[in-house]
Enzyme design. Structure first.
Site, PDB file in Angstrom:
ATOM      1  N   ARG A  27      27.199  38.540  30.109  1.00 28.50           N
ATOM      2  CA  ARG A  27      27.656  37.789  31.403  1.00 28.50           C
ATOM      3  C   ARG A  27      29.015  37.842  31.663  1.00 28.50           C
ATOM      4  NH1 ARG A  27      26.100  32.061  30.273  1.00 28.50           N
ATOM      5  NH2 ARG A  27      26.778  32.605  28.247  1.00 28.50           N
ATOM      6  N   ASN A  45      22.282  33.507  32.376  1.00 27.58           N
ATOM      7  CA  ASN A  45      20.959  33.478  31.216  1.00 27.58           C
ATOM      8  C   ASN A  45      19.995  32.969  31.512  1.00 27.58           C
ATOM      9  OD1 ASN A  45      22.575  35.074  29.555  1.00 27.58           O
ATOM     10  ND2 ASN A  45      23.293  33.418  28.259  1.00 27.58           N
TER      11      ASN A  45
END
Length: 100
Positions: A27, A45
């Site tokens: 990320r 996520n």
């Protein structure tokens, strides 16, 4: 009179990445890469261990970011990348979102 340079088409790619993509900095590397490219959107996520992201910007740059998703950061092991093209919304900035 010279023709003006055509404005690149603005697109939105909604991307789902699977493999070893959580717990490896995926990320944050996505935020860094997308921001460097000048894209807007978000990344998060998912509970099923995938990463979901949205990229908005000029088509060639979004395409470059989608290609990056196939490799991700060094510790990632990407198995698949699924891309859905959606209507451009004009998002501002690039952020990490919490899983819903």
């Amino acid at each position: 009179m010279p023709n003006p340079t055509p404005t690149p088409k603005l697109i939105r790619a909604h991307v789902f990445i699977s493999g070893r993509v959580q717990g490896v900095g995926y990320r944050y590397a996505t935020v860094e890469t997308a921001s460097q490219l000048g894209l807007t959107g978000w990344v998060r996520n998912l509970p099923d261990n995938r990463v979901e992201a949205v990229f908005e910007g000029a088509q060639p740059i979004v395409d470059e970011m989608v290609r990056w998703c196939h490799a991700g950061p060094p510790a990632a092991m990407v198995k698949s990348v699924v891309v859905e093209y959606e209507v451009w919304e004009g998002l501002r900035g690039f952020e990490v979102r919490r899983c819903e």
